[in-house]
Design a protein around this motif. Structure first.
Motif, mmCIF file in Angstrom:
data_model
loop_
_atom_site.group_PDB
_atom_site.id
_atom_site.type_symbol
_atom_site.label_atom_id
_atom_site.label_comp_id
_atom_site.label_asym_id
_atom_site.label_seq_id
_atom_site.Cartn_x
_atom_site.Cartn_y
_atom_site.Cartn_z
ATOM 1 N N LEU A 117 33.748 -21.227 22.152
ATOM 2 C CA LEU A 117 34.897 -22.082 21.836
ATOM 3 C C LEU A 117 35.461 -21.741 20.458
ATOM 4 O O LEU A 117 36.681 -21.668 20.287
ATOM 5 N N ALA A 118 34.594 -21.514 19.485
ATOM 6 C CA ALA A 118 35.060 -21.153 18.140
ATOM 7 C C ALA A 118 35.812 -19.823 18.179
ATOM 8 O O ALA A 118 36.872 -19.671 17.551
ATOM 9 N N GLN A 119 35.285 -18.858 18.931
ATOM 10 C CA GLN A 119 35.963 -17.563 19.050
ATOM 11 C C GLN A 119 37.300 -17.709 19.768
ATOM 12 O O GLN A 119 38.293 -17.108 19.360
ATOM 13 N N LEU A 120 37.327 -18.497 20.828
ATOM 14 C CA LEU A 120 38.577 -18.723 21.552
ATOM 15 C C LEU A 120 39.616 -19.369 20.648
ATOM 16 O O LEU A 120 40.789 -18.990 20.669
ATOM 17 N N ARG A 121 39.192 -20.342 19.861
ATOM 18 C CA ARG A 121 40.130 -21.004 18.947
ATOM 19 C C ARG A 121 40.722 -20.006 17.953
ATOM 20 O O ARG A 121 41.924 -20.041 17.677
ATOM 21 N N LEU A 122 39.896 -19.105 17.445
ATOM 22 C CA LEU A 122 40.371 -18.095 16.505
ATOM 23 C C LEU A 122 41.343 -17.132 17.184
ATOM 24 O O LEU A 122 42.443 -16.884 16.682
ATOM 25 N N VAL A 123 40.965 -16.615 18.334
ATOM 26 C CA VAL A 123 41.799 -15.641 19.049
ATOM 27 C C VAL A 123 43.112 -16.284 19.498
ATOM 28 O O VAL A 123 44.191 -15.718 19.296
#
Length: 176
Positions: A117-123
């Motif tokens: 989720l953190a990676q998705l939010r960044l991307v």
């Protein structure tokens, strides 16, 4: 409102896809939610492959993005990261105008998965100024078969959560 709900899973019996299908059913007749569960069918992205014509599966995916008023993405976490198929799908959109400013929100079908989720939010915040952290909906459905997910999602408490999430997303999109 026309919403494209993208499942980040390539599994046939995906928890995320089953949840999004239930969301589509709950949204009717007020909103049209189309579920895209084809990330595994997209070819591997390469800037060399962006020349015309694009592969048909990519053209179809981009057309769905273009036609949608907003996107909802639900994805599992694989090895504490975004699944490769979903990241590949996003990579196909990076240099395209269809994603820029498109409202995007996340749903999650597990009690865990915070790294993805953190990676998705960044991307997603990188590819679209329309990405929002709120609304966000998390319902723990992990390891349940699709039929059970469909049944659980129609229980009054979950149905109310989905309805509230959709209301907040539509408000965010400015389509009230």
């Amino acid at each position: 409102m026309k919403i494209l709900a993208i499942s980040g899973s390539g599994r046939g019996a995906s928890t995320n896809t089953a949840m999004l299908n239930a969301v589509s059913d709950i949204a009717r007749p007020h909103h049209e939610v189309t579920v895209f569960s084809g990330v595994a069918r997209l070819p591997v992205f390469s800037p060399d492959a962006e020349r015309r014509p694009l592969p048909q599966s990519v053209q179809d995916f981009i057309g769905m993005i273009r036609e949608a008023d907003g996107l909802i993405i639900s994805s599992p976490e694989y090895v504490r990261a975004i699944p490769g198929g979903l990241k590949n799908a996003i990579d196909w959109l990076v240099s395209r105008e269809e994603i820029i400013g498109k409202p995007i929100a996340l749903m999650h079908a597990s009690h865990r998965g915070d790294d993805a989720l953190a990676q998705l939010r960044l991307v997603l915040s990188t590819v679209s100024a329309g990405f929002t952290d709120e609304p966000f909906l998390r319902i723990g459905l992990m390891k349940l078969p699709p039929e059970e997910i469909s049944r659980l999602m129609l229980e009054p408490s979950h149905k109310a959560e989905v309805t509230d999430f959709l209301r907040r997303f539509v408000n965010y999109c400015g389509l009230t």
